[in-house]
Design a protein around this motif. Structure first.
Motif, mmCIF file in Angstrom:
data_model
loop_
_atom_site.group_PDB
_atom_site.id
_atom_site.type_symbol
_atom_site.label_atom_id
_atom_site.label_comp_id
_atom_site.label_asym_id
_atom_site.label_seq_id
_atom_site.Cartn_x
_atom_site.Cartn_y
_atom_site.Cartn_z
ATOM 1 N N GLU A 370 0.431 -0.936 0.194
ATOM 2 C CA GLU A 370 -0.413 0.103 -0.174
ATOM 3 C C GLU A 370 0.967 1.356 -0.043
ATOM 4 O OE1 GLU A 370 -3.112 0.500 0.108
ATOM 5 O OE2 GLU A 370 -3.505 -1.513 -0.862
ATOM 6 N N ARG A 371 1.996 1.213 0.326
ATOM 7 C CA ARG A 371 2.971 2.420 0.616
ATOM 8 C C ARG A 371 3.622 2.715 -0.456
ATOM 9 N NH1 ARG A 371 4.395 0.409 5.837
ATOM 10 N NH2 ARG A 371 4.057 1.376 7.408
ATOM 11 N N ILE A 372 4.081 1.502 -1.777
ATOM 12 C CA ILE A 372 4.275 1.371 -3.262
ATOM 13 C C ILE A 372 3.236 2.048 -3.624
ATOM 14 C CG2 ILE A 372 5.542 -0.195 -4.843
ATOM 15 C CD1 ILE A 372 6.358 -1.912 -2.404
ATOM 16 N N ILE A 373 2.403 1.333 -3.788
ATOM 17 C CA ILE A 373 0.864 1.852 -4.744
ATOM 18 C C ILE A 373 0.854 3.187 -4.257
ATOM 19 C CG2 ILE A 373 -0.465 1.023 -3.791
ATOM 20 C CD1 ILE A 373 -2.572 0.713 -5.949
ATOM 21 N N PRO A 437 10.329 -4.964 -0.226
ATOM 22 C CA PRO A 437 11.695 -4.369 0.435
ATOM 23 C C PRO A 437 12.579 -3.972 -0.849
ATOM 24 C CG PRO A 437 11.441 -6.251 1.746
ATOM 25 C CD PRO A 437 11.091 -6.321 0.495
ATOM 26 N N ASP A 438 12.736 -4.462 -1.659
ATOM 27 C CA ASP A 438 14.122 -3.749 -3.067
ATOM 28 C C ASP A 438 13.585 -2.558 -3.973
ATOM 29 O OD1 ASP A 438 15.961 -3.764 -4.742
ATOM 30 O OD2 ASP A 438 15.163 -4.517 -5.692
ATOM 31 N N GLY A 444 12.645 4.969 -2.608
ATOM 32 C CA GLY A 444 12.878 6.236 -1.769
ATOM 33 C C GLY A 444 12.101 6.128 -0.778
ATOM 34 N N ILE A 445 11.352 4.820 -0.386
ATOM 35 C CA ILE A 445 9.731 4.790 0.309
ATOM 36 C C ILE A 445 10.621 4.686 1.600
ATOM 37 C CG2 ILE A 445 7.860 4.541 1.432
ATOM 38 C CD1 ILE A 445 7.402 3.230 -1.655
ATOM 39 N N ALA A 446 10.743 5.957 3.101
ATOM 40 C CA ALA A 446 11.681 5.412 3.896
ATOM 41 C C ALA A 446 10.731 5.105 5.100
ATOM 42 C CB ALA A 446 12.062 6.717 4.261
#
Length: 680
Positions: A370-373, A437-438, A444-446
């Protein structure tokens, strides 16, 4: 786990059916563990949509991927509109017709200037035609992609939002194409040739003439070089003029100039850190202001992440509780026979922990996706700008990679939502746990750290970190104190050996080695302590000790080497076990003596032995009444005997092991300190 069973009303399975189908029993167990419909407490609703079937999971993954691809296509189309408008507006107006053909120009300098001008005009004509074709292809691509307009322009208040958006974009594309076509025609008319191909042939002929003149006449070459130097000089002068103008403005209005410089520096800093300085955020460009902006809710994805984070916390807590219960069950099996009796309970606890672990892993990966999308959607929905290069191709590759992983993960999420986590493949989880995670790091999501966690989880992590720090500090203090004690013991032992040599005794080789080793340890202990006292950072101490250990291992005192520390710890553990064994033996002897005395008295009272026998057993020989002899006489009544031989054998074994460890400590060479205290 099938779709039909998920739609059927819940029924409690009978014992026979649960025994016949172990998979269904495991699913029921994990449902009860999570507080499902069949359990005593209902499962909490976190507000996330459920994927009831695998078909629903595939459709959801396809919709998410289509949404991202549509945003990328619209962004690329809007960038093309910006580029077309900038090409028409910023391009120099074409000169009126009447320019001479290149074949009629005889002066090399004039011919070189004409060739440069004609080349630029041809390039602008070709670029305008290419932009028209690109606009057509992008609009056709949006039309050919089923559901692209609906996925990109979603408005709950208007059912025709996608249609109206498509019409507005099509009108702007048609206007851009018409402007580019008119501009290309005007550029072509300004050339003394009928087409771009004819102009390019004339340019090639003119270049051939220039090469011949350059090879045959040095004066022409000098003129061309002088022309280039003159252009460079004009550029330098213009740069100096800009600098002088800036300096003069700063002298006239220093405060306003300083404020402007500060705002510019602040904007650069914000952009360097990936933020928006306000100028490039949103569809504020006048060219794109009339175009519909893609629908984007900046709070939707963070809300989903927060809900999943709360669920992950609950799953983590449930997994920890199940692990504790499993440890309790395992602790009940003290011997092989008890473990056999607990085989079923151990198996059920293992299955429960395994199912909870899979659910926890899936929800954790779901939160990360969800963070990536959210990051991809935000970048794709961002308004394009000519100040920055078009990164649509790069975003499109990242979206394609996301789509592959998301399709696999949505299947696992569907299995969890259906209450069938036992269908999850551990290999698929492992692969996703490596790839997600890669991708997250490349975007660049911290990690948010403790900001999105509840106060309870934050408190638990703080307590755990404090306990770990205190444990490491205690371990380090024990390491140092143990080394100092060993050093003092070695010094005392060396003095005793030295005294024996002074009195005339000949020392053995190991005793000589002990004296030499202790002497070297005393000399190396001083710089060792100095390095510890020096006010350096922990990293500095680690670097210094690592360097010394690698290149000068003899500078470490042997008492602070890992080898001697481990031997000393084993010796101390054996001593502690010996003391505990002796203490437990004494306590058992006292308990057995009391119990057997009570049994003997009861047997006498019932009619077993006489009072004279009891008195004789209690009195025993000797005036002082030897305790062991009394117990022996007392336990001899009615055939009672003591059963302490096994404990005595255990104590003797511990004594022999302690003696061996003590001898190992004495015989330790301590010459290299190879496994010394790099972590201390």
């Amino acid at each position: 786990a099938s779709s039909s069973s998920s739609r059927a009303p819940p029924r409690r399975a009978s014992k026979s059916s649960s025994r016949a189908d172990p998979r269904r029993r495991r699913v029921r167990d994990v449902t009860v563990a999570f507080g499902g419909d069949d359990g005593p407490t209902p499962e909490p609703d976190y507000g996330l949509p459920k994927l009831a079937t695998e078909e629903a999971a595939e459709e959801d993954a396809a919709a998410r991927l289509l949404r991202l691809r549509s945003l990328v296509m619209v962004k690329r189309l809007y960038f093309a509109v910006l580029l077309a408008t900038e090409t028409v507006d910023a391009d120099v107006a074409p000169d009126p017709p009447g320019k001479p053909k290149l074949a009629a120009v005889t002066d090399p300098e004039t011919l070189a200037d004409a060739v440069d001008a004609y080349v630029k005009r041809c390039a602008r004509v070709v670029d305008a035609e290419a932009q028209c074709a690109r606009l057509d292809a992008m609009l056709s691509g949006m039309d050919e992609t089923a559901g692209a307009w609906d996925a990109c322009f979603v408005d709950a208040s208007s059912a025709s939002s996608a249609t109206s958006a498509r019409e507005a974009i099509a009108r702007r594309v048609a206007e851009c194409k018409a402007s580019l076509t008119r501009h290309a025609v005007a550029l072509l008319k300004s050339l003394p040739y009928g087409s771009v191909e004819e102009t390019e042939r004339a340019i090639e002929e003119a270049r051939g003439r220039l090469r011949e003149d350059f090879d045959g006449d040095g004066g022409a070459a000098e003129k061309i070089v002088a022309k280039t130097a003159e252009k460079t000089g004009r550029l330098v002068k213009s740069t100096r003029g800009l600098v002088k103008e800036g300096v003069s403005k700063f002298r006239e209005r220093p405060l306003s100039a300083a404020k402007g410089a500060a705002e510019y520096t602040k904007g650069v800093w914000v952009r360097l850190n990936g933020g928006m300085d306000g100028a490039s955020s949103g569809y504020a460009d006048p060219i794109l202001r009339d175009l519909p902006s893609p629908s984007f809710d900046p709070e939707a994805r963070p809300n989903n992440v927060l809900k999943l984070t709360l669920e992950v916390q609950d799953r983590d807590r449930a997994l920890a509780d199940a692990s504790k219960e499993r440890e309790k069950v395992m602790a009940q099996g003290r011997d092989s026979l008890s473990r056999v009796r607990l085989a079923r309970a151990i198996k059920e606890s293992d299955e429960k922990v395994s199912l909870l672990r899979r659910v926890f892993a899936v929800r954790t990966l779901q939160a990360e996706m969800e963070r990536i999308i959210g990051s991809l959607e935000e970048e794709a929905a961002l308004a394009p700008s000519l100040d920055a290069p078009d990164r649509s191709d790069e975003v499109e590759l990242l979206v394609a990679e996301f789509g592959v992983m998301d399709a696999e993960l949505r299947k696992l999420v569907s299995a969890v939502d259906r209450g069938a986590p036992d269908l999850i493949d551990d290999d698929a989880l492992t692969e996703l746990a490596t790839d997600i995670p890669d991708l997250k790091s490349r975007l660049g999501i911290a990690d948010e750290g403790l900001t999105s966690l509840s106060p309870e989880i934050v408190g638990e992590r703080v307590v755990r970190a404090t306990e770990e720090s205190v444990g490491k500090a205690k371990e380090g203090a024990e390491f140092m104190s143990r080394g100092v004690r060993m050093l003092f013991n070695d010094v005392g032992t060396s003095f005793r050996f030295f005294g024996r040599a002074v009195t005339g005794s000949t020392l053995r080789p190991r005793e000589v080695q002990t004296i030499r080793r202790t002497t070297l340890d005393i000399f190396t202990f001083v710089p060792f302590v100095i390095i510890l006292i020096i006010p350096l950072t922990p990293v500095g101490h680690v670097l210094i000790f690592s360097f010394i250990q690698r290149y000068f291992p003899a500078l470490f005192p042997s008492q602070f080497s890992q080898r001697r520390q481990e031997l000393m710890k084993k010796y101390e553990d054996l001593q502690l076990q010996l003391k505990e064994a002796e203490k437990s033996k004494e306590m058992r002897e006292e308990d057995e003596a009391l119990q057997r005395a009570v049994s003997a008295v009861e047997s006498l009272m019932v009619g077993g032995g006489s009072e004279a026998e009891l008195a004789a057993a209690l009195a025993g020989p000797g005036g002082e009444g030897d305790k062991k002899e009394k117990e022996r006489n007392l336990f001899g009544l009615k055939g009672l005997r003591r059963m302490g031989s096994e404990d005595e054998e255990n104590i003797e074994e511990l004594k022999s092991r302690a003696a061996i460890a003590s001898q190992s400590l004495t015989e330790d060479e301590g010459d290299d300190g190879a496994a010394a205290t790099e972590s201390r």
